[in-house]
Design a protein around this motif. Sequence first.
Motif, PDB file in Angstrom:
ATOM      1  N   ALA A  60       1.181  -1.301   0.026  1.00  0.00           N
ATOM      2  CA  ALA A  60      -0.076  -0.210  -0.075  1.00  0.00           C
ATOM      3  C   ALA A  60       0.751   1.498   0.327  1.00  0.00           C
ATOM      4  O   ALA A  60       0.696   2.272  -0.231  1.00  0.00           O
ATOM      5  CB  ALA A  60      -0.713   0.201   1.006  1.00  0.00           C
ATOM      6  N   LEU A  61       2.150   1.160   0.768  1.00  0.00           N
ATOM      7  CA  LEU A  61       2.898   2.459   1.064  1.00  0.00           C
ATOM      8  C   LEU A  61       4.799   1.952   0.080  1.00  0.00           C
ATOM      9  O   LEU A  61       5.618   3.001   0.085  1.00  0.00           O
ATOM     10  CB  LEU A  61       3.329   2.642   1.919  1.00  0.00           C
ATOM     11  CG  LEU A  61       1.890   3.469   2.747  1.00  0.00           C
ATOM     12  CD1 LEU A  61       1.965   3.817   4.283  1.00  0.00           C
ATOM     13  CD2 LEU A  61       1.250   4.766   2.302  1.00  0.00           C
ATOM     14  N   ALA A  62       4.441   0.589  -0.355  1.00  0.00           N
ATOM     15  CA  ALA A  62       6.425   0.573  -0.885  1.00  0.00           C
ATOM     16  C   ALA A  62       5.591  -0.266  -2.114  1.00  0.00           C
ATOM     17  O   ALA A  62       4.662  -1.079  -2.394  1.00  0.00           O
ATOM     18  CB  ALA A  62       6.528  -0.376   0.474  1.00  0.00           C
ATOM     19  N   ASP A  63       6.901  -0.193  -2.526  1.00  0.00           N
ATOM     20  CA  ASP A  63       7.291  -0.845  -4.242  1.00  0.00           C
ATOM     21  C   ASP A  63       7.039  -2.622  -3.743  1.00  0.00           C
ATOM     22  O   ASP A  63       7.526  -3.218  -3.206  1.00  0.00           O
ATOM     23  CB  ASP A  63       8.411  -0.727  -4.315  1.00  0.00           C
ATOM     24  CG  ASP A  63       8.960   0.732  -5.014  1.00  0.00           C
ATOM     25  OD1 ASP A  63       7.628   1.581  -4.872  1.00  0.00           O
ATOM     26  OD2 ASP A  63      10.004   1.532  -5.347  1.00  0.00           O
TER      27      ASP A  63
ATOM     28  N   ASP B 152       7.268  10.351  -8.094  1.00  0.00           N
ATOM     29  CA  ASP B 152       6.731   9.314  -7.197  1.00  0.00           C
ATOM     30  C   ASP B 152       5.674   8.578  -7.611  1.00  0.00           C
ATOM     31  O   ASP B 152       4.238   9.843  -7.339  1.00  0.00           O
ATOM     32  CB  ASP B 152       7.023   9.919  -5.692  1.00  0.00           C
ATOM     33  CG  ASP B 152       7.206   8.315  -4.648  1.00  0.00           C
ATOM     34  OD1 ASP B 152       6.390   7.275  -4.772  1.00  0.00           O
ATOM     35  OD2 ASP B 152       8.101   8.490  -3.740  1.00  0.00           O
TER      36      ASP B 152
ATOM     37  N   ARG C 199       3.715   7.186  -5.118  1.00  0.00           N
ATOM     38  CA  ARG C 199       2.768   7.656  -4.273  1.00  0.00           C
ATOM     39  C   ARG C 199       2.307   9.349  -3.749  1.00  0.00           C
ATOM     40  O   ARG C 199       1.341   9.185  -3.750  1.00  0.00           O
ATOM     41  CB  ARG C 199       3.636   7.350  -2.347  1.00  0.00           C
ATOM     42  CG  ARG C 199       3.915   6.121  -2.698  1.00  0.00           C
ATOM     43  CD  ARG C 199       5.260   5.659  -1.511  1.00  0.00           C
ATOM     44  NE  ARG C 199       6.357   6.313  -2.467  1.00  0.00           N
ATOM     45  CZ  ARG C 199       7.286   4.800  -2.891  1.00  0.00           C
ATOM     46  NH1 ARG C 199       7.309   3.785  -1.639  1.00  0.00           N
ATOM     47  NH2 ARG C 199       8.139   5.040  -3.780  1.00  0.00           N
TER      48      ARG C 199
ATOM     49  N   ARG D 119      -1.864   9.239  -3.772  1.00  0.00           N
ATOM     50  CA  ARG D 119      -2.401  10.188  -2.315  1.00  0.00           C
ATOM     51  C   ARG D 119      -3.424  10.933  -3.205  1.00  0.00           C
ATOM     52  O   ARG D 119      -4.559  11.042  -2.531  1.00  0.00           O
ATOM     53  CB  ARG D 119      -1.621  10.584  -1.754  1.00  0.00           C
ATOM     54  CG  ARG D 119      -2.115  11.635  -0.764  1.00  0.00           C
ATOM     55  CD  ARG D 119      -2.535  10.764   0.416  1.00  0.00           C
ATOM     56  NE  ARG D 119      -3.938  10.764   0.564  1.00  0.00           N
ATOM     57  CZ  ARG D 119      -4.728  10.054   1.246  1.00  0.00           C
ATOM     58  NH1 ARG D 119      -3.850   8.968   2.064  1.00  0.00           N
ATOM     59  NH2 ARG D 119      -5.735   9.768   0.858  1.00  0.00           N
TER      60      ARG D 119
ATOM     61  N   VAL E  53      -8.008   1.670  -1.287  1.00  0.00           N
ATOM     62  CA  VAL E  53      -6.949   1.236  -1.019  1.00  0.00           C
ATOM     63  C   VAL E  53      -6.146   0.178  -2.495  1.00  0.00           C
ATOM     64  O   VAL E  53      -5.415   0.126  -2.893  1.00  0.00           O
ATOM     65  CB  VAL E  53      -6.079   1.641   0.283  1.00  0.00           C
ATOM     66  CG1 VAL E  53      -5.250   0.580   0.317  1.00  0.00           C
ATOM     67  CG2 VAL E  53      -6.455   2.043   1.270  1.00  0.00           C
TER      68      VAL E  53
ATOM     69  N   GLN F 151      -3.586   2.273  -5.348  1.00  0.00           N
ATOM     70  CA  GLN F 151      -2.428   1.698  -5.108  1.00  0.00           C
ATOM     71  C   GLN F 151      -1.666   1.294  -6.230  1.00  0.00           C
ATOM     72  O   GLN F 151      -0.937   0.713  -6.223  1.00  0.00           O
ATOM     73  CB  GLN F 151      -2.324   1.255  -3.385  1.00  0.00           C
ATOM     74  CG  GLN F 151      -2.825   2.238  -2.513  1.00  0.00           C
ATOM     75  CD  GLN F 151      -1.974   3.353  -2.579  1.00  0.00           C
ATOM     76  OE1 GLN F 151      -2.954   4.243  -3.125  1.00  0.00           O
ATOM     77  NE2 GLN F 151      -1.083   4.098  -1.629  1.00  0.00           N
TER      78      GLN F 151
ATOM     79  N   GLN G  60       1.077   1.240  -8.387  1.00  0.00           N
ATOM     80  CA  GLN G  60       2.472   0.592  -9.468  1.00  0.00           C
ATOM     81  C   GLN G  60       2.810  -0.137 -10.270  1.00  0.00           C
ATOM     82  O   GLN G  60       3.159  -0.363 -11.168  1.00  0.00           O
ATOM     83  CB  GLN G  60       2.604  -0.076  -7.849  1.00  0.00           C
ATOM     84  CG  GLN G  60       2.562   0.052  -5.717  1.00  0.00           C
ATOM     85  CD  GLN G  60       3.849  -0.667  -5.601  1.00  0.00           C
ATOM     86  OE1 GLN G  60       4.806  -0.992  -6.015  1.00  0.00           O
ATOM     87  NE2 GLN G  60       3.369  -0.561  -4.500  1.00  0.00           N
TER      88      GLN G  60
END
Length: 457
Positions: free
Chosen positions: A283-286, A349, A351, A355, A366, A370, A374
């Motif tokens: 959800a937040l990292a590659d 980025d 993210r 957002r 989400v 997300q 990606q």
Amino acid sequence: MNVSVVLFTSDLRLHDHPPLRAALDGSREVVPLFVRDRAVDGAGFAAPNRLAFLADCLRDLDAGLRQRGGRLVLRSGDLVEEVCRVAGEAEADEVHLAADGSAYAQRREERLRHALEAEGVRLHVHGTVTTVVDPGVLAPGSSDHFAVFTPYFGHWSRQRLRDVLGAPRALRVPEGVGSEELPDRKGLSGLSPALAEGGETQGRARLTAWLRSGIPAYEDRHDDLAGDATSRLSPYLHFGALSPVELVHRARAAGGPGAEAFVRQVAWRDFHRQVLAARPGAALADYRTKHDRWRTERTAGEDVEAWREGRTGYPVVDAAMRQLLHEGWMHNRGRLLTASFLTKTLYVDWRIGARHFLDLLVDGDVANNQLNWQWMAGTGTDSRPNRVLNPVTQAKRYDPDGAYVRRWVPELAGLEGAAVHEPWRLRGLDRAAVDYPDPVVDLTDGLARFKRARGRD
């Protein structure tokens, strides 16, 4: 009389609702409950567009319950505390809940189970309420989830669907269980002007119309930007105002290539959920890092702001971003184009883009949001992580006469044909007459920067 609590979360409907039907077995009284979870709000997911759509869904759900002799009970606060409080007030001996594969929902479910057990109340969790196939059901022999869509879809397509459940005809809610006043979108500010109306009633009407006149042409026209031939059902799926199981049943009953292509899109939704359930950090990292050194808000602030406001100088990108601002929704092809432009052409980025989408999208989910970001950034499940969508080529292919651009970028409405996609090619007085910015970056330069960053120059 035994009493059950049905905790509604992202399943705000009466049709095809396994927890509600299970709770009603044995002529039980039922407390239909929705808790405005403060932890969800605190995590930044209380975006105005989704709050407005949620308000519509809750009001529609309450109206449907009242037609059947019931009502919706609304509470706010810590979900576990409020469910336990309502169960105590109603003297309930069981709580029914739809399964949710997200990491936060799993932790919340575990807390709820322990708290209810301490009070002698059973928790029943029901699958295939918000998904067609639940996360974790399908997995290859070498992993806990599928990382590639095509083999996942093959297994997914062979799963036997449960039967669709009808809406209850009547229900009884025990007296003495109080409720807060239902929210109303009229009290909200910051909404997109053309935000769709929420609720199961609207969702079912849209679904019926779509199956009648939209789905036959879906395979051929779903990428047509101006034709807007997508179903626009995603917000209703996100809030559970429509059942994904019923959606697939009815699409398959309609039959044809359009239905097959549409069902495939529903499967993508399940695919992303099973990926995120297995790898919540994505959800937040590659998901698959390329060791990018992305440009950030600090280093690319002007470019990011131009992208958000729809003034990058690339008409199809700007049209899609302005549609997002106005409707709280964006055509799927536009989502791909704008995400590719931000991450690959501007090398910003992913993210930051994800957002912004979650801030505005009424269907801001989400997992889908997300992982689609990606996918376009090349850090997700895409087997071609370095693909770049050229906005001019894409515009000429999916908006050939420029109708989509002219609708959302009216300052270009006077340009004829495909020339609307490249206004920077105008010269002299013709260019001066068009109040539209030059491109924030040359496409060749943007591509070269991306290739250098990925070590492919």
